[in-house]
Design a protein around this motif. Structure first.
Motif, PDB file in Angstrom:
ATOM      1  N   ARG A 211       9.674  -6.353   4.628  1.00 19.61           N
ATOM      2  CA  ARG A 211       9.978  -5.092   3.931  1.00 19.61           C
ATOM      3  C   ARG A 211       8.773  -4.139   3.978  1.00 19.61           C
ATOM      4  O   ARG A 211       8.918  -2.944   4.249  1.00 19.61           O
ATOM      5  CB  ARG A 211      10.348  -5.405   2.478  1.00 19.61           C
ATOM      6  N   GLU A 212       7.571  -4.713   3.730  1.00 17.93           N
ATOM      7  CA  GLU A 212       6.356  -3.891   3.747  1.00 17.93           C
ATOM      8  C   GLU A 212       6.074  -3.376   5.166  1.00 17.93           C
ATOM      9  O   GLU A 212       5.659  -2.230   5.360  1.00 17.93           O
ATOM     10  CB  GLU A 212       5.173  -4.712   3.217  1.00 17.93           C
ATOM     11  N   SER A 213       6.307  -4.243   6.144  1.00 19.71           N
ATOM     12  CA  SER A 213       6.121  -3.841   7.530  1.00 19.71           C
ATOM     13  C   SER A 213       7.041  -2.658   7.877  1.00 19.71           C
ATOM     14  O   SER A 213       6.623  -1.671   8.503  1.00 19.71           O
ATOM     15  CB  SER A 213       6.419  -5.046   8.429  1.00 19.71           C
ATOM     16  N   TYR A 214       8.273  -2.766   7.422  1.00 22.01           N
ATOM     17  CA  TYR A 214       9.247  -1.689   7.642  1.00 22.01           C
ATOM     18  C   TYR A 214       8.763  -0.396   6.978  1.00 22.01           C
ATOM     19  O   TYR A 214       8.795   0.682   7.568  1.00 22.01           O
ATOM     20  CB  TYR A 214      10.603  -2.111   7.076  1.00 22.01           C
ATOM     21  N   ARG A 215       8.268  -0.538   5.747  1.00 23.26           N
ATOM     22  CA  ARG A 215       7.794   0.648   5.009  1.00 23.26           C
ATOM     23  C   ARG A 215       6.668   1.350   5.768  1.00 23.26           C
ATOM     24  O   ARG A 215       6.682   2.573   5.939  1.00 23.26           O
ATOM     25  CB  ARG A 215       7.299   0.222   3.619  1.00 23.26           C
ATOM     26  N   ARG A 216       5.734   0.536   6.269  1.00 23.26           N
ATOM     27  CA  ARG A 216       4.591   1.134   6.979  1.00 23.26           C
ATOM     28  C   ARG A 216       5.033   1.811   8.274  1.00 23.26           C
ATOM     29  O   ARG A 216       4.511   2.869   8.645  1.00 23.26           O
ATOM     30  CB  ARG A 216       3.552   0.065   7.295  1.00 23.26           C
ATOM     31  N   ASN A 217       5.956   1.181   8.972  1.00 26.67           N
ATOM     32  CA  ASN A 217       6.431   1.786  10.216  1.00 26.67           C
ATOM     33  C   ASN A 217       7.087   3.134   9.964  1.00 26.67           C
ATOM     34  O   ASN A 217       6.930   4.076  10.739  1.00 26.67           O
ATOM     35  CB  ASN A 217       7.400   0.840  10.941  1.00 26.67           C
ATOM     36  N   ARG A 218       7.791   3.231   8.880  1.00 24.27           N
ATOM     37  CA  ARG A 218       8.433   4.513   8.549  1.00 24.27           C
ATOM     38  C   ARG A 218       7.381   5.532   8.085  1.00 24.27           C
ATOM     39  O   ARG A 218       7.504   6.727   8.323  1.00 24.27           O
ATOM     40  CB  ARG A 218       9.490   4.327   7.444  1.00 24.27           C
ATOM     41  N   ALA A 219       6.314   5.022   7.436  1.00 26.52           N
ATOM     42  CA  ALA A 219       5.274   5.925   6.926  1.00 26.52           C
ATOM     43  C   ALA A 219       4.376   6.445   8.058  1.00 26.52           C
ATOM     44  O   ALA A 219       3.741   7.490   7.919  1.00 26.52           O
ATOM     45  CB  ALA A 219       4.435   5.208   5.878  1.00 26.52           C
ATOM     46  N   GLY A 220       4.285   5.682   9.157  1.00 26.77           N
ATOM     47  CA  GLY A 220       3.493   6.147  10.296  1.00 26.77           C
ATOM     48  C   GLY A 220       2.259   5.294  10.550  1.00 26.77           C
ATOM     49  O   GLY A 220       1.842   4.493   9.704  1.00 26.77           O
ATOM     50  N   HIS A 221       1.634   5.451  11.728  1.00 29.49           N
ATOM     51  CA  HIS A 221       0.506   4.606  12.145  1.00 29.49           C
ATOM     52  C   HIS A 221      -0.688   4.697  11.202  1.00 29.49           C
ATOM     53  O   HIS A 221      -1.407   3.720  11.010  1.00 29.49           O
ATOM     54  CB  HIS A 221       0.078   4.968  13.570  1.00 29.49           C
ATOM     55  N   GLU A 223      -0.701   4.803   8.086  1.00 31.78           N
ATOM     56  CA  GLU A 223      -0.459   3.898   6.968  1.00 31.78           C
ATOM     57  C   GLU A 223      -0.912   2.476   7.334  1.00 31.78           C
ATOM     58  O   GLU A 223      -1.566   1.796   6.546  1.00 31.78           O
ATOM     59  CB  GLU A 223       1.032   3.910   6.602  1.00 31.78           C
ATOM     60  N   TRP A 224      -0.616   2.044   8.562  1.00 33.03           N
ATOM     61  CA  TRP A 224      -1.043   0.702   9.012  1.00 33.03           C
ATOM     62  C   TRP A 224      -2.566   0.586   8.994  1.00 33.03           C
ATOM     63  O   TRP A 224      -3.113  -0.456   8.637  1.00 33.03           O
ATOM     64  CB  TRP A 224      -0.547   0.429  10.443  1.00 33.03           C
ATOM     65  N   ARG A 225      -3.258   1.660   9.398  1.00 38.17           N
ATOM     66  CA  ARG A 225      -4.729   1.603   9.492  1.00 38.17           C
ATOM     67  C   ARG A 225      -5.394   1.493   8.121  1.00 38.17           C
ATOM     68  O   ARG A 225      -6.563   1.144   8.037  1.00 38.17           O
ATOM     69  CB  ARG A 225      -5.258   2.829  10.244  1.00 38.17           C
ATOM     70  N   ALA A 226      -4.626   1.711   7.069  1.00 42.06           N
ATOM     71  CA  ALA A 226      -5.200   1.639   5.720  1.00 42.06           C
ATOM     72  C   ALA A 226      -5.358   0.201   5.235  1.00 42.06           C
ATOM     73  O   ALA A 226      -5.948  -0.048   4.193  1.00 42.06           O
ATOM     74  CB  ALA A 226      -4.310   2.422   4.745  1.00 42.06           C
ATOM     75  N   PHE A 227      -4.838  -0.759   6.017  1.00 42.46           N
ATOM     76  CA  PHE A 227      -4.843  -2.162   5.558  1.00 42.46           C
ATOM     77  C   PHE A 227      -5.616  -3.049   6.525  1.00 42.46           C
ATOM     78  O   PHE A 227      -5.624  -2.821   7.728  1.00 42.46           O
ATOM     79  CB  PHE A 227      -3.404  -2.683   5.426  1.00 42.46           C
TER      80      PHE A 227
END
Ligand code: FMN
Length: 229
Positions: A211-221, A223-227
């Motif tokens: 679910r979190e992975s899906y959220r980040r993908n929708r939020a954009g790249h 968002e992924w770099r923040a973790f």
């Protein structure tokens, strides 16, 4: 103290004998606690699927999980496959992320297409975001003066392969060389787990749910770099 769980199925006990030898080898390594967990047909529900919340809870608490099954018709025992499919639940939240994983299989023939069963387990471990450990021994049985009871006589590294001749029972098969290889495999897993756990507090696993992975993908790249996971 490192906790190693050996989870396996066995139709007629031969794979259970191998599981015990892996346990003996792992237990001999200082600071290691090992539990054997057998997958049985009693854990299959009316829906034809495997269920046992208690087993999944114990596995979630382990630092390393060793998977074992006999090879039946060229792949892992069907009962064991049902158990693997039930791990869809911990997969959803990456509950087993960064645990050490290893696998073993036993069959009647020298080859018996055992590699397929080990590949199933290794792919499964990768899907669970685990860290796979293979057999560390050099191959035996590959020179003119070698013996059929040499250590790692099958020359298998992805995981442990043992042979239980079709007319032997679980007390006489697999042969002593394979059983010694199993002990060494257990000790190697314990040693690698201890090494891995030494830094575990500094680098704890950071599961990312589907679910979190899906959220980040929708939020954009970005968002992924923040973790850092
Ligand atoms: C249904 C069935 C399928 C089997 N398929 C294979 C096989 O593909 N390759 C092989 O070498 N042995 C095969 N065997 C032999 C078993 O792998 C062997 O007897 C093994 O020791 C069983 O382990 P267990 O006592 O833990 O069930 C098969 C046995 C059964 C009952």
């Amino acid at each position: 103290m490192a906790n190693i769980a050996i989870v396996y199925s066995s139709g007629r006990g031969h794979t259970g004998t191998v599981a015990q030898r892996i346990r003996d080898g792992a237990t001999a390594f200082p600071g290691t606690q090992v539990e054997l967990i057998e997958i049985t047909a009693r854990q299959i529900g009316q829906d034809g699927r495997w269920h046992d919340g208690n087993v999944l809870t114990r596995l979630a608490a382990a630092d390393a999980i060793v998977f074992g099954a006999p090879t039946y018709m060229g792949s892992a025992h069907g009962l064991f496959k049902l158990f693997l499919e039930a791990a869809f639940t911990p997969w959803l939240d990456q509950v087993w992320k960064d645990k050490i994983a290893a696998g073993f299989t036993n069959s009647a023939s020298r080859s018996g297409d055992k590699l397929i069963a080990l590949e199933q387990m290794a792919v499964f471990a990768a899907q669970m975001a685990m860290v796979w450990v293979g057999v560390g021994d050099q191959p035996g049985g590959n020179t003119t003066d070698s013996a059929p009871t040499d250590v790692n006589v099958t020359g298998s590294w992805l995981g442990l392969m043992t042979q239980s001749v079709a007319d032997g029972d679980a007390d006489t098969a697999p042969h002593p060389g394979d059983l010694l290889t199993a002990e060494r495999f257990g000790r190697r897993i314990a040693r690698v787990t201890a090494r891995w756990m030494a830094a575990a507090a500094d680098f704890p696993p950071r599961p990312v749910s589907e679910r979190e992975s899906y959220r980040r993908n929708r939020a954009g790249h970005q968002e992924w770099r923040a973790f850092d996971d």
